[in-house]
Write an enzyme that holds these catalytic residues in place. Structure first.
Site, PDB file in Angstrom:
ATOM      1  NE  ARG A   1     -11.908  20.710   4.521  1.00 22.68           N
ATOM      2  CZ  ARG A   1     -11.843  19.997   5.636  1.00 22.68           C
ATOM      3  NH1 ARG A   1     -11.971  20.570   6.799  1.00 22.68           N
ATOM      4  NH2 ARG A   1     -11.672  18.686   5.592  1.00 22.68           N
TER       5      ARG A   1
ATOM      6  CG  ASP B   1      -5.556  18.229  15.898  1.00 21.73           C
ATOM      7  OD1 ASP B   1      -6.105  17.240  15.367  1.00 21.73           O
ATOM      8  OD2 ASP B   1      -5.995  19.393  15.792  1.00 21.73           O
ATOM      9  CD  GLU B   2      -5.239  18.549  11.312  1.00 24.58           C
ATOM     10  OE1 GLU B   2      -5.259  17.541  10.576  1.00 24.58           O
ATOM     11  OE2 GLU B   2      -6.062  19.460  11.239  1.00 24.58           O
TER      12      GLU B   2
ATOM     13  CD  GLN C   1      -9.268  15.759   6.490  1.00 18.99           C
ATOM     14  OE1 GLN C   1      -9.216  16.969   6.608  1.00 18.99           O
ATOM     15  NE2 GLN C   1     -10.040  14.989   7.244  1.00 18.99           N
TER      16      GLN C   1
ATOM     17  CE  LYS D   1      -9.098  16.748  12.689  1.00 15.36           C
ATOM     18  NZ  LYS D   1      -8.246  17.824  13.238  1.00 15.36           N
ATOM     19  CB  THR D   2     -11.834  19.609  17.073  1.00 16.69           C
ATOM     20  OG1 THR D   2     -11.286  19.712  15.770  1.00 16.69           O
ATOM     21  CG2 THR D   2     -11.215  20.652  17.957  1.00 16.69           C
TER      22      THR D   2
END
Length: 769
Positions: free
Chosen positions: A616, A226-227, A257, A34-35
């Site tokens: 994670r 983002d997010e 998430q 994603k980043t």
DNA sequence: AGACGCTCATTTTTT
DNA sequence: ATGAGCGTCT
């Protein structure tokens, strides 16, 4: 176009990067890059000729923004990257609000109240209104106000909102609306905004000043968020307004998430994106590059139990990997011990570094036991969360001075330091001062500037002390625009006397406080150095303050913290990754949190939280639950979390005693002795293929009932025949005691609860006299 | 006014 | 277990 970086993306990532015609939503599964998409997309936009100052990129944490900016800098050069508008919602809009402050009745130097400040203000208001603070709990009122602000409900709108009013009446807190109203007034008098205001006031600014909105619409030619799953209504609307004209917007997120609804995040923002932006293109990133197939599949099987979600198929093409290991332990202490053992083993037999390992938990309170266990085994660790550097008393004191100097109307800062160090201005005087200020609808400082005019009812001695205090602040305030931040802060620390007591007192606490203040000054110094203009440190104290209040301790990573095991809450771990992850305290009443089991919606969020935790992990994931846990001063018994059963069993390695199909997880109190043996045997099993764990764990729990090391039949701590109390079985009589494998065991008759054989080590027994 | 020590209640996550 | 708030003593 010549943009070689595109080759470093997979097909779906590349499509997401290259689409720049209109609105787009990138649904990015955990670990799917994603980043990467965001950074490459920004680099791509820059390559197409867009000016960096036309790009607005909003992130969730400062850290994310900083890292992304650094990565972009390596692609397009620092000189270009530095002009990007990149930061958290709060930091970007606090900046905009500063330059437009006058339009909404604030000054440029407005203070940002952190949640401790709001809490304190709410407390004073409740007190001033002579309300019962047990009915009007600050926590409740605070969350109520925060909820209202996040949903852009002003005090006036609150009054008009029958649902809210009804709810407050039903909860017997009908005056919440008045507290809210006064709270807003007071913030404004103090020239202060709380966290929620930064978003609310931005909306107010745009709503009331169409030309200003237009100005920013034109500045921001492309917006990235983002997010996005964690945005609340206020954030949603800001973004929507800014993107209104061109809809050049790209949001990235993962509905699976979304874990921040408790502070107003609305998962519908992402679920309904295509309804907001009708021509939105949707891209899905489904290949996970982070974790093994087992971890990805296990996480998928878990999240599959949620009804509310955007269906996607996250897959991994890494190796299959090891199953997730479930660890069943007796107590929280044992949990710490076992986790520490596994960590030692990972380090010494599998060459894991400490920085590859994380321990994640639901609540901060759980860190304590883990910390002790790690310390006993000399494993270096770093705890995130809890009280951060900027929450330490001495730091808050110094910052309060700085705040008051920059904004004398800051009531919370004033209250904090008006009598620190002690200068004979007590509670009575402070209360009079604030009461008087409210009577005249001005700030407390305003009263200080002319005590006669406002008829402050104090005697001459007190008035003199107040005047002295005022002139001290005044002297500093005069230097505010002539001195740089470091010089001014330095002279404030030196002359105000905030840490003067530490010079006479040489206790370790004093020294540590002194060091912390030096650390703060160093940080201010670095801040100045980073903002040199013509080689001169010209950054002002107010510049520093405006950044510092939005910092969290995650933003203060030190070099010495590098190779350490990470301890943090699952929330704090979002966006991070580790080779090995231990998820501890996976128990009912803890995870899911009992506060979140009321509704299906809340429960699903807890499940997503667990999903975040599992995803994670890159290589190894361990999940532990304890059968008893020391909480709030007493031992509680607990069952394994329901969420463990949500994971497809084929991806799990269950402890020998807890195969769910044979015995219910949670049937355990029948035979502690065999349990104990099983617990030991679980150590001799390899964690994963080819690695053996040292078989004998050292004793780690101190006997709850004896100080001695060696236990013999003579000094056994409970005599035969006495009556004891057990937290579950009640009162019983000790029939027999013995030593089994070096542990004290007692056979106790609990009457109708039956005859029990208990290890004193585990059963916390109270001897009755 | 300030310090000390007691009792009481309180326990989620945090930009 | 811990902290906040309260009352008492100096």
């Amino acid at each position: 176009m010549d943009f070689p970086f595109l080759n470093e993306l997979n097909d779906s990532q590349r499509r997401a990067v290259e689409y720049t015609d209109g609105a787009s939503l990138v649904i990015a599964g955990a670990g799917s890059g994603k980043t990467r998409v965001l950074t490459y997309k920004i680099a791509y936009l820059l390559k197409t000729g867009m000016a960096p100052s036309s790009i607005l990129a909003l992130t969730f944490t400062n850290k994310a923004a900083r890292e992304m900016k650094e990565r972009i800098a390596t692609m397009v050069g620092e000189k270009t990257a530095r002009y990007l508008w990149m930061g958290t919602f709060h930091s970007i809009f606090s900046r905009i609000l500063r330059s437009e402050a006058e339009l909404i009745g604030y000054s440029k130097n407005y203070t940002i109240y952190d949640s401790a400040d709001s809490k304190s203000l709410i407390k004073s208001i409740v007190k001033e209104m002579k309300l019962d603070d047990k009915t009007y709990k600050h926590g409740f009122v605070q969350s109520r106000i925060s909820y209202a602000k996040n949903n852009l409900i002003t005090p006036e709108a609150y009054l008009a909102n029958t649902d809210l009013i009804k709810a407050d009446n039903a909860s017997r807190v009908p005056l919440t609306k008045d507290i809210y109203k006064i709270y807003c007034t007071r913030c404004k008098q103090a020239d202060a905004m709380d966290f929620d205001d930064l978003l609310l006031q931005t909306n107010v600014l745009f709503k009331n000043n169409p030309t200003i909105l237009q100005k920013y619409q034109q500045i921001f030619r492309y917006i990235l968020v983002d997010e996005y799953q964690d945005t609340n209504f206020a954030q949603y609307l800001i973004v929507k307004k800014l993107a209104e004209q061109h809809e050049k917007i790209c949001v990235v997120g993962d509905d699976a998430q979304s874990i921040y609804s408790f502070r107003g995040a609305n998962i519908d923002n992402i679920l309904q994106f295509k309804n907001t932006y009708h021509n939105a293109q949707i891209f899905k990133l489904e290949r996970n590059y982070r974790s093994t197939q087992t971890i990805v599949n296990a996480a998928n099987s878990l999240i599959d139990k949620n009804a509310q979600q955007i269906r996607k198929t996250v897959f991994s093409e890494k190796e299959t990997g090891n199953p997730i290991k479930i660890l069943s332990v007796f107590t929280d202490f044992e949990e710490g011990f076992i986790v520490a053992n596994y960590i030692s083993d990972l380090r010494f037999t599998s060459n894991y570094l400490c920085q590859d390992i994380a321990i994640l938990y639901r609540t901060n309170a759980q860190s304590r036991v883990m910390e002790e266990a790690l310390r006993k085994q000399s494993i270096p660790y770093r705890i995130y969360g809890g009280l951060s550097f900027y929450q330490r008393k001495e730091i808050k004191d110094v910052i309060a001075y700085c705040r008051l100097v920059c904004n004398p109307n800051d009531e919370e800062a004033l209250k904090r330091i008006i009598n620190f160090p002690a200068r004979g201005i007590g509670d009575t005087t402070i209360n009079k001062l604030i009461e008087c200020a409210q009577l005249h609808a001005v700030s407390a400082w305003e009263v200080l500037t002319d005590m006669l005019k406002y008829n402050l009812p104090v005697n001459a001695g007190t008035a003199n002390k107040l005047a002295q205090f005022r002139s001290m602040i005044d002297v500093f305030a005069e230097q505010i625009s002539t001195q740089n931040a470091y010089d001014l802060a330095n002279s404030i620390v030196k002359t105000s006397g905030v840490i003067s007591d530490t010079f006479t007192d040489h206790s370790p606490e004093s020294m540590s406080r002194q060091e912390n203040v030096q650390e703060l000054l160093k940080a201010i110094h670095e801040f100045c150095e980073s903002k040199l203009v013509d080689g001169e440190p010209t950054a002002l104290l107010s510049d520093f303050l405006s950044e510092v209040s939005l910092l969290t301790d995650q933003d203060t990573d030190k070099e010495s913290d590098k190779d350490k095991v990470t301890l943090m809450t699952v929330h704090a771990a979002k966006g991070l990754e580790f080779k090995a992850v231990f998820i501890v305290g996976m128990e009912e009443e803890l995870f899911p949190s009992p506060f979140c089991t009321q509704s299906e919606r809340e429960l699903e969020e807890e499940r997503r939280l667990f999903y975040v935790a599992i995803t994670r992990a890159e290589e190894l994931c361990f999940i532990s639950f304890a059968k008893s846990r020391f909480r709030n001063g007493k031992t509680n018994f607990s069952n394994p979390s329901r969420f463990i059963k949500d994971i497809d069993e084929q991806y799990l390695e269950m402890p020998p005693e807890a195969k769910p199909k044979q015995t219910r997880i949670g049937d355990w109190d029948d035979d502690l002795e065999t349990e104990r043996n099983r617990f030991q045997s679980s150590f001799s099993k390899p964690i994963f293929r080819g690695n053996n764990i040292p078989a004998t764990p050292k004793r780690m729990v101190k006997l709850s009932n004896s100080g001695g090391d060696k236990i013999t039949t003579e000094n056994i701590s409970i005599p035969i025949g006495v009556y004891v109390k057990h937290s579950v079985f009640g009162i019983g009589k000790v029939l027999e005691t013995s030593i089994v494998n070096g542990n004290e065991k007692a056979d106790i008759d609990f009457g109708e609860k039956g005859l029990k054989s208990l290890l004193l080590k585990f059963a916390k027994l109270e001897v009755l006299k």
